[in-house]
Every structure is written in structure tokens, then in C-alpha cells.
Write a protein that holds these residues in place. Structure first.
Motif, PDB file in Angstrom:
ATOM      1  N   TYR A 175       0.834  -1.220   0.000  1.00  0.00           N
ATOM      2  CA  TYR A 175       0.000   0.000   0.000  1.00  0.00           C
ATOM      3  C   TYR A 175       0.862   1.261   0.000  1.00  0.00           C
ATOM      4  CZ  TYR A 175      -4.473  -2.392   0.694  1.00  0.00           C
ATOM      5  OH  TYR A 175      -5.605  -3.158   0.515  1.00  0.00           O
ATOM      6  N   GLY A 176       2.094   1.146   0.557  1.00  0.00           N
ATOM      7  CA  GLY A 176       2.965   2.318   0.636  1.00  0.00           C
ATOM      8  C   GLY A 176       2.504   3.293   1.699  1.00  0.00           C
ATOM      9  N   LYS A 177       1.565   2.896   2.515  1.00  0.00           N
ATOM     10  CA  LYS A 177       1.072   3.772   3.596  1.00  0.00           C
ATOM     11  C   LYS A 177       0.266   2.914   4.568  1.00  0.00           C
ATOM     12  CE  LYS A 177      -3.108   4.917   1.041  1.00  0.00           C
ATOM     13  NZ  LYS A 177      -4.062   5.872   0.551  1.00  0.00           N
ATOM     14  N   ASP A 178      -0.080   3.520   5.685  1.00  0.00           N
ATOM     15  CA  ASP A 178      -0.915   2.828   6.681  1.00  0.00           C
ATOM     16  C   ASP A 178      -2.373   2.893   6.214  1.00  0.00           C
ATOM     17  OD1 ASP A 178      -1.433   1.521   9.052  1.00  0.00           O
ATOM     18  OD2 ASP A 178      -1.589   3.361  10.247  1.00  0.00           O
ATOM     19  N   VAL A 179      -3.040   1.759   6.190  1.00  0.00           N
ATOM     20  CA  VAL A 179      -4.462   1.743   5.793  1.00  0.00           C
ATOM     21  C   VAL A 179      -5.237   0.903   6.821  1.00  0.00           C
ATOM     22  CG1 VAL A 179      -3.963   1.994   3.303  1.00  0.00           C
ATOM     23  CG2 VAL A 179      -4.297  -0.292   4.276  1.00  0.00           C
ATOM     24  N   PRO A 180      -6.556   1.055   6.860  1.00  0.00           N
ATOM     25  CA  PRO A 180      -7.333   0.291   7.830  1.00  0.00           C
ATOM     26  C   PRO A 180      -7.342  -1.210   7.537  1.00  0.00           C
ATOM     27  CG  PRO A 180      -8.617   2.125   6.947  1.00  0.00           C
ATOM     28  CD  PRO A 180      -7.386   2.019   6.103  1.00  0.00           C
ATOM     29  N   ILE A 181      -7.478  -1.980   8.597  1.00  0.00           N
ATOM     30  CA  ILE A 181      -7.616  -3.437   8.473  1.00  0.00           C
ATOM     31  C   ILE A 181      -8.659  -3.896   9.506  1.00  0.00           C
ATOM     32  CG2 ILE A 181      -5.590  -3.786   9.983  1.00  0.00           C
ATOM     33  CD1 ILE A 181      -5.108  -6.467   8.508  1.00  0.00           C
ATOM     34  N   ALA A 182      -9.500  -4.823   9.098  1.00  0.00           N
ATOM     35  CA  ALA A 182     -10.473  -5.409  10.038  1.00  0.00           C
ATOM     36  C   ALA A 182     -10.165  -6.891  10.163  1.00  0.00           C
ATOM     37  CB  ALA A 182     -11.896  -5.206   9.529  1.00  0.00           C
ATOM     38  N   LEU A 183     -10.141  -7.368  11.391  1.00  0.00           N
ATOM     39  CA  LEU A 183      -9.930  -8.799  11.656  1.00  0.00           C
ATOM     40  C   LEU A 183     -11.231  -9.335  12.241  1.00  0.00           C
ATOM     41  CD1 LEU A 183      -6.877 -10.384  13.488  1.00  0.00           C
ATOM     42  CD2 LEU A 183      -9.211 -10.901  14.225  1.00  0.00           C
ATOM     43  N   LEU A 184     -11.789 -10.345  11.581  1.00  0.00           N
ATOM     44  CA  LEU A 184     -13.058 -10.921  12.043  1.00  0.00           C
ATOM     45  C   LEU A 184     -12.823 -12.384  12.393  1.00  0.00           C
ATOM     46  CD1 LEU A 184     -13.722  -9.034   9.196  1.00  0.00           C
ATOM     47  CD2 LEU A 184     -15.829  -8.964  10.522  1.00  0.00           C
ATOM     48  N   HIS A 185     -12.883 -12.678  13.670  1.00  0.00           N
ATOM     49  CA  HIS A 185     -12.581 -14.022  14.178  1.00  0.00           C
ATOM     50  C   HIS A 185     -13.880 -14.677  14.621  1.00  0.00           C
ATOM     51  CE1 HIS A 185     -10.331 -17.188  16.172  1.00  0.00           C
ATOM     52  NE2 HIS A 185     -10.913 -16.917  17.319  1.00  0.00           N
ATOM     53  N   ARG A 186     -14.125 -15.873  14.088  1.00  0.00           N
ATOM     54  CA  ARG A 186     -15.339 -16.635  14.425  1.00  0.00           C
ATOM     55  C   ARG A 186     -16.600 -15.778  14.258  1.00  0.00           C
ATOM     56  NH1 ARG A 186     -14.232 -21.609  16.401  1.00  0.00           N
ATOM     57  NH2 ARG A 186     -16.217 -21.748  17.514  1.00  0.00           N
ATOM     58  N   LEU A 187     -16.631 -15.144  13.111  1.00  0.00           N
ATOM     59  CA  LEU A 187     -17.750 -14.286  12.738  1.00  0.00           C
ATOM     60  C   LEU A 187     -19.068 -15.042  12.837  1.00  0.00           C
ATOM     61  CD1 LEU A 187     -18.592 -11.611  11.310  1.00  0.00           C
ATOM     62  CD2 LEU A 187     -18.066 -12.722   9.154  1.00  0.00           C
ATOM     63  N   ASP A 188     -20.037 -14.417  13.453  1.00  0.00           N
ATOM     64  CA  ASP A 188     -21.384 -14.980  13.600  1.00  0.00           C
ATOM     65  C   ASP A 188     -21.431 -16.271  14.410  1.00  0.00           C
ATOM     66  OD1 ASP A 188     -22.998 -13.002  12.423  1.00  0.00           O
ATOM     67  OD2 ASP A 188     -22.215 -13.566  10.475  1.00  0.00           O
ATOM     68  N   LEU A 189     -20.375 -16.525  15.178  1.00  0.00           N
ATOM     69  CA  LEU A 189     -20.386 -17.628  16.145  1.00  0.00           C
ATOM     70  C   LEU A 189     -20.447 -16.994  17.543  1.00  0.00           C
ATOM     71  CD1 LEU A 189     -17.760 -19.830  14.310  1.00  0.00           C
ATOM     72  CD2 LEU A 189     -20.165 -20.396  14.673  1.00  0.00           C
ATOM     73  N   PRO A 190     -20.800 -17.766  18.555  1.00  0.00           N
ATOM     74  CA  PRO A 190     -21.037 -17.157  19.870  1.00  0.00           C
ATOM     75  C   PRO A 190     -19.828 -16.402  20.453  1.00  0.00           C
ATOM     76  CG  PRO A 190     -21.896 -19.387  19.795  1.00  0.00           C
ATOM     77  CD  PRO A 190     -21.156 -19.192  18.510  1.00  0.00           C
ATOM     78  N   ASP A 191     -18.587 -16.849  20.119  1.00  0.00           N
ATOM     79  CA  ASP A 191     -17.413 -16.179  20.685  1.00  0.00           C
ATOM     80  C   ASP A 191     -16.722 -15.260  19.671  1.00  0.00           C
ATOM     81  OD1 ASP A 191     -16.893 -18.370  19.163  1.00  0.00           O
ATOM     82  OD2 ASP A 191     -15.373 -19.241  20.475  1.00  0.00           O
ATOM     83  N   GLU A 192     -17.507 -14.638  18.836  1.00  0.00           N
ATOM     84  CA  GLU A 192     -16.991 -13.738  17.789  1.00  0.00           C
ATOM     85  C   GLU A 192     -16.113 -12.608  18.370  1.00  0.00           C
ATOM     86  OE1 GLU A 192     -19.792 -11.918  14.685  1.00  0.00           O
ATOM     87  OE2 GLU A 192     -19.664 -10.382  16.213  1.00  0.00           O
ATOM     88  N   VAL A 193     -15.014 -12.302  17.643  1.00  0.00           N
ATOM     89  CA  VAL A 193     -14.190 -11.135  17.989  1.00  0.00           C
ATOM     90  C   VAL A 193     -13.992 -10.320  16.715  1.00  0.00           C
ATOM     91  CG1 VAL A 193     -11.903 -10.337  18.756  1.00  0.00           C
ATOM     92  CG2 VAL A 193     -12.912 -12.360  19.804  1.00  0.00           C
TER      93      VAL A 193
END
Ligand SMILES: C[S@@+](CC[C@H](N)C(=O)[O-])C[C@H]1O[C@@H](n2cnc3c(N)ncnc32)[C@H](O)[C@@H]1O
Length: 258
Positions: A175-193
């Protein structure tokens, strides 16, 4: 003729099953699924034989399905759906006209909804690329993940197999720069982060937890998905909407005589 249904089951929450998928699941007596669908879909699996497809060699699996088909329908619950990174093509091909594939909510769709972000945006992001460092490979001449990272590109990253700090550094180079990132762990499961940060801050946001289970000896799949790109935090006003209305939607309305 009985069928093998390949049902797009969504990221794990049965609420994401389509009406068509629910109907197919209902009429199957044997259901092949990966964990944790046995738990999240438990109420829809009562009275059915539940098996894990990865417990069988390919020929063994075909034979087992053939046997079940003599008396009843069979279903596979596919994480997300068949569109990307699904190992079932050989089985679908084998069963040919006896196979039915049912579309479902892919992880990318569910992630976009959860983040309330569309993954392309006029004048911010003009492409969204689906990829996995794992399937890019690591042989000589294999493309590198940073080759795809560039301003204006949203990256939808499945099955990450490298330490997050390394991945973030490679993406930062691309990217050559800082850009946003989203981390989706166990999406739509009870212990989602869900963590939303930037390439420079995502490692700290994980607070020492490895959301990719890279060193886990059990090889359990890390249900962790990443989205990277400027679309995650760009501000959108009404300018593009009014431009489209002036140049396109207004004329369309006239042509349609409304
Ligand atoms: C074999 S791919 C399955 C993709 C799926 N066929 C789809 O259409 O979305 C498995 C990868 O999908 C992502 N994934 C699957 N389920 C997920 C979940 N519940 N939460 C976050 N990521 C998930 C992870 O990146 C995981 O490594």
C-alpha cells in the motif's frame, strides 16, 4: 432420484441459511459438516446422521454417499458457500445431475454486513481482490501478497498462514502507507471477535493473541478473515449519489415513463 445437496450454510449462524438451504437440509437424512456446525445447527440436525467429510478418503466418501442415496437425500453444509475456497468440487462433479448446489452467505458478505461497509467505493477503492497467502503458495516465482496491495484495492484475505506482524509489514509495503484493516474471528459464532485497526496498529490490537492458531498442534482451523483497504473508514457524502442521479438515474426514470 435422491440428491446430494451442497448447502451454503453461511459463517456458522443458522440464521444465515437461505430458505432454499433450510428446505434442503430438512429433507436430508445424512448431513456432512465441519465443526462447529454440529453445535450451531444442532436444532436442525435432530434425528439425522451427522458425519464429518474430512474423516474419509475420497473414494470411501463417494461410496458412503452412494449407499445413503439408495434410501434418502444427503446434505453437505458448506462454510460460507461454494463460491470461494471450498474443497467439494470433486464430489459435485462425481454426482453430476444428482448434485444440487445451493448458494449461501459467504464470509465476505457477512463481514461486510457486520462492519456496515461496502467493499468498493467510488473514488476511494475501485477493486476488491479475494486471496489467501496459503493458496498463493511459497514456491519460487509465486506471487506475494504485497503484489496485490495497492491504494484503491480492498483485499479480502482468507486462510492467513503467516504471523500477523509479517503480513501487516508486507501489506504496508504494497500500500505504501498505513491503511485500515479489520480482523473478524469466528464471525457470527457465539465467541466472535472483531477488531478494526490499521496496518500499523493491528498487532497491538490483538494483545498477544494469535487469531490464526499458527502454532496450534491440533491444526484446528482458525476461522479468521481479514479485510484491508481505505474503504473501511472512508467518509461518504451525497456527492456521488447526486452525480449518478443527474447522469443516469434521472434519465432512466424518464425512459421508464415513471
Ligand atoms: C475454506 S475457507 C471457506 C470460505 C467460504 N467457502 C466462503 O465462501 O466464505 C475458510 C476460511 O474462511 C474464513 N472463515 C470461514 N468461516 C469463518 C468465520 N465464521 N469467521 C471468520 N472467518 C471465517 C477464514 O478465513 C477461513 O480460514
Amino acid at each position: 432420484m435422491n440428491h446430494v445437496f451442497f448447502i451454503g450454510a453461511g459463517p456458522g449462524d443458522p440464521q444465515m441459511l437461505t430458505l432454499q438451504g433450510a428446505e434442503a437440509l430438512e429433507c436430508a437424512e445424512t448431513v456432512f459438516l465441519p465443526l462447529p456446525y454440529d453445535q450451531t445447527f444442532a436444532s436442525r440436525l435432530q434425528g439425522k446422521q451427522v458425519l464429518i467429510p474430512f474423516d474419509y478418503d475420497f473414494a470411501e466418501l463417494l461410496e458412503l454417499i452412494e449407499k445413503q442415496l439408495e434410501t434418502a437425500n444427503v446434505a453437505f453444509l458448506i462454510p460460507g458457500d461454494l463460491t470461494f475456497y471450498s474443497p467439494f468440487q470433486g464430489i459435485i462433479d462425481y454426482f453430476a445431475e444428482r448434485a444440487e448446489v445451493i448458494a449461501g452467505v459467504g464470509v465476505a458478505n457477512a463481514a461486510s454486513a457486520k462492519l456496515k461497509r461496502t467493499l468498493d467505493l467510488p473514488s476511494v477503492c475501485n477493486r476488491a481482490l479475494i486471496l489467501s497467502p496459503k493458496t498463493l503458495g511459497d514456491g519460487e516465482g509465486s506471487p506475494q501478497i504485497e503484489d496485490f496491495a495497492a491504494p484503491g484495492a480492498s483485499l479480502l484475505i482468507y486462510m492467513n498462514n503467516m504471523p500477523l506482524a509479517d503480513l501487516a509489514a508486507k501489506l504496508r509495503r504494497g500500500y505504501g502507507k498505513d491503511v485500515p484493516i479489520a480482523l473478524l474471528h469466528r464471525l457470527d459464532l457465539p465467541d466472535e471477535v472483531i477488531l478494526v485497526a490499521t496496518l500499523d496498529t493491528i498487532v497491538a490490537a490483538c494483545d498477544g493473541f494469535d487469531y490464526f492458531y499458527l502454532d496450534d498442534p491440533t491444526k484446528k482451523p482458525a476461522l479468521t478473515f481479514l479485510i484491508v483497504g481505505e474503504t473501511l473508514n472512508a467518509e461518504v457524502d451525497g456527492e456521488w449519489w447526486d452525480y449518478r442521479r443527474k447522469t443516469m438515474w434521472k434519465q432512466r426514470k424518464e425512459v421508464e415513463g415513471r
